[in-house]
Design a protein around this motif. Structure first.
Motif, PDB file in Angstrom:
ATOM      1  N   THR A 122       0.844  -1.193   0.000  1.00 24.02           N
ATOM      2  CA  THR A 122       0.000   0.000   0.000  1.00 24.02           C
ATOM      3  C   THR A 122       0.879   1.244   0.000  1.00 24.02           C
ATOM      4  N   PHE A 156      -6.829  -6.624  -0.808  1.00 20.51           N
ATOM      5  CA  PHE A 156      -7.949  -6.345   0.084  1.00 20.51           C
ATOM      6  C   PHE A 156      -8.170  -7.572   0.967  1.00 20.51           C
ATOM      7  N   ARG A 158      -8.295  -9.565   4.506  1.00 26.03           N
ATOM      8  CA  ARG A 158      -8.535  -9.430   5.939  1.00 26.03           C
ATOM      9  C   ARG A 158      -7.780 -10.523   6.678  1.00 26.03           C
ATOM     10  N   LYS A 208      -7.250   1.758  -3.100  1.00 24.74           N
ATOM     11  CA  LYS A 208      -6.881   1.068  -1.864  1.00 24.74           C
ATOM     12  C   LYS A 208      -6.992   2.002  -0.665  1.00 24.74           C
ATOM     13  N   TYR A 209      -6.410   3.182  -0.753  1.00 21.97           N
ATOM     14  CA  TYR A 209      -6.459   4.130   0.361  1.00 21.97           C
ATOM     15  C   TYR A 209      -7.885   4.563   0.667  1.00 21.97           C
ATOM     16  N   SER A 211     -10.656   3.015   0.065  1.00 19.91           N
ATOM     17  CA  SER A 211     -11.431   1.901   0.631  1.00 19.91           C
ATOM     18  C   SER A 211     -11.178   1.782   2.127  1.00 19.91           C
ATOM     19  N   ASN A 212      -9.915   1.744   2.523  1.00 18.18           N
ATOM     20  CA  ASN A 212      -9.593   1.593   3.944  1.00 18.18           C
ATOM     21  C   ASN A 212     -10.026   2.809   4.754  1.00 18.18           C
ATOM     22  N   LEU A 215     -13.853   2.639   5.352  1.00 24.71           N
ATOM     23  CA  LEU A 215     -14.225   1.638   6.349  1.00 24.71           C
ATOM     24  C   LEU A 215     -13.855   2.099   7.753  1.00 24.71           C
ATOM     25  N   ALA A 216     -12.667   2.694   7.879  1.00 23.80           N
ATOM     26  CA  ALA A 216     -12.251   3.217   9.181  1.00 23.80           C
ATOM     27  C   ALA A 216     -13.213   4.310   9.646  1.00 23.80           C
ATOM     28  N   CYS A 264      -3.364  -2.078   8.930  1.00 22.23           N
ATOM     29  CA  CYS A 264      -3.820  -1.326   7.748  1.00 22.23           C
ATOM     30  C   CYS A 264      -4.554  -0.034   8.082  1.00 22.23           C
ATOM     31  N   PHE A 265      -5.707  -0.142   8.728  1.00 21.19           N
ATOM     32  CA  PHE A 265      -6.562   1.036   8.873  1.00 21.19           C
ATOM     33  C   PHE A 265      -5.854   2.221   9.540  1.00 21.19           C
ATOM     34  N   ASP A 268      -2.929   3.453   7.231  1.00 27.17           N
ATOM     35  CA  ASP A 268      -3.340   3.991   5.933  1.00 27.17           C
ATOM     36  C   ASP A 268      -4.089   5.311   6.066  1.00 27.17           C
TER      37      ASP A 268
END
Length: 422
Positions: A122, A156, A158, A208-209, A211-212, A215-216, A264-265, A268
């Protein structure tokens, strides 16, 4: 296809092993020789359900090497899956990926034909076509896209569900800058039936960024509403059951509790904020999402402090140390700030986690680690910080439980029970 994998962490190991299961030949490389030794013995260097069996099944397609230049020369395509940790200011540190790029560039010097380098790590948009491309060109002595191509194929995955996520993805994002790399990636993923997004490298990096980050933000939004709902005597679970039925919103990631952690979260979101700042943009929503997430686990601490104002010398149990169930990963675990606050207050801590105690002990060797979850229940109070399935099968009779993850068994059987958002 012959594929070299640079980096044998969660992303690299799962990517390589799953590609092998699709019939491709894989060469693994990592600077950590212990990871390569484990893979060579048919063992996973990380904990991930079903991965060991998949490695044993495909051993004839899996080899390891300490020589990255040789791996590049012997394969058609290289996936870069190394870590991109945060710097002090939150921006990503490209040191590992640039080091890998330099060595890949050296390997390209003797390549007889075209080779594609795909970044799965990432990275902030522009990194692959900027510094990564520059270091490869510098070390290879060749011009971009003449003898090699670049691409971005973000992951992506988990933790705890990574094998299934790879084999049955929601979507596959293929960012490329040349037709040969686009064709190669297209062929590699030809058997996948999910939606495939063919786009530019920068767009793939941003997907990618974004998306995370979304969600965060959704988690922090749920927790902020959950905090208010608790004060109003409303069950946040019922609220988001209703909210999630809206097709424009959806039910995922509305589980209120003590926030998000992991590799990740947090990283990112900080990197996106820092990168945006470098372009003169201040991402106010993401700043707020991080502030909520940083405070959320301390709400659990404040609840126990309200019940036991003087924690000095009191025995406090912690159930769950991993940042989520089905992993031994404690990076950014929400248990970390809680344990720090308890220690600062003078509490004695006994903790249990099915997988993560060894990793957590590297951070907190001074606390006690229990042989079982049941052994924690005799503490003066118990805090639940990870939603392991095992915790749903405990009898909490006689215990005082402050719950950060909504364990139904605790709410039914504990003598005193309180949830952080309910």
């Amino acid at each position: 296809m012959k594929i070299s994998i640079v980096g044998c962490g969660y992303v690299g190991t799962v990517t390589g092993v799953c590609f092998a299961d699709f019939g491709h030949d894989i060469i693994f490389y990592d600077i950590d020789g212990k990871k390569l030794d484990l893979l060579a013995r048919g063992e996973a260097p990380i904990y991930e359900p079903s991965l060991d069996g998949l490695i044993r099944k495909n051993r004839e397609h899996l080899v390891t090497t300490p020589d990255l230049t040789a791996a590049v020369r012997d394969t058609d395509i290289t996936f870069v899956c190394v870590g991109t940790p945060s710097r002090q200011d939150g921006s990503i540190d490209l040191a590992y990926i640039l080091s890998a790029g330099a060595t890949i560039g050296e390997g390209l010097q003797e390549m007889p034909g075209f080779h594609s380098i795909i970044v799965k790590s990432t990275v902030f948009p522009g990194s692959t076509e900027g510094p990564v491309r520059s270091v490869i060109e510098q070390e290879s002595g060749k011009q971009a896209f003449v003898d090699f191509g670049l691409g971005s194929n973000p992951e992506f995955l988990r933790e705890g569900n990574a094998v299934r996520d790879f084999c049955e993805p929601d979507r596959i994002v293929l960012g490329t800058g040349d037709t040969r790399t686009a064709r190669m990636l297209g062929n590699l993923y030809a058997s996948f039936t999910c939606p495939k997004i063919e786009t530019s490298i920068r767009t793939a990096e941003m997907i990618k960024y974004a998306s995370n980050a979304f969600l965060a933000t959704k988690i922090s939004f749920a927790n902020e509403i959950g905090n208010l709902a608790k004060k109003l005597g409303i069950d946040s679970e019922e609220v988001f059951a209703g909210v999630g039925l809206d097709s424009r919103i959806g039910p995922a990631f509305f589980r209120t509790g003590i926030g998000f952690g992991g590799s990740c979260f947090p990283k990112d979101v900080r990197a996106l904020i820092a990168g945006a700042g470098g372009h003169g943009e201040d991402l106010h929503v993401l700043h707020a999402a991080l502030r909520v997430n940083e405070d959320q686990p301390l709400r659990l601490f404040r609840l126990i402090q309200a019940r036991i104002p003087d924690l000095k010398g009191r025995r406090i149990g912690i159930l769950g140390l991993a940042f989520k169930p089905d992993t031994d990963d404690v990076r950014e675990s929400r248990a970390i700030p809680i344990v720090r606050a308890l220690l600062d207050a003078g509490a004695d801590i006994i903790a249990y986690d099915p997988l993560a105690m060894e990793n957590f002990a590297a951070l907190f060797p001074q606390i006690d680690y229990a042989p079982s979850a049941r052994a924690v229940l005799s503490a003066d109070a118990v805090l639940i910080t990870t939603e392991w399935e095992e915790f749903e099968h405990l009898d909490y009779s006689g215990a005082t439980v402050i719950d950060g993850r909504r364990i139904a068994a605790a709410s039914r059987t504990a003598e005193i029970y309180e949830g952080v958002c309910w």
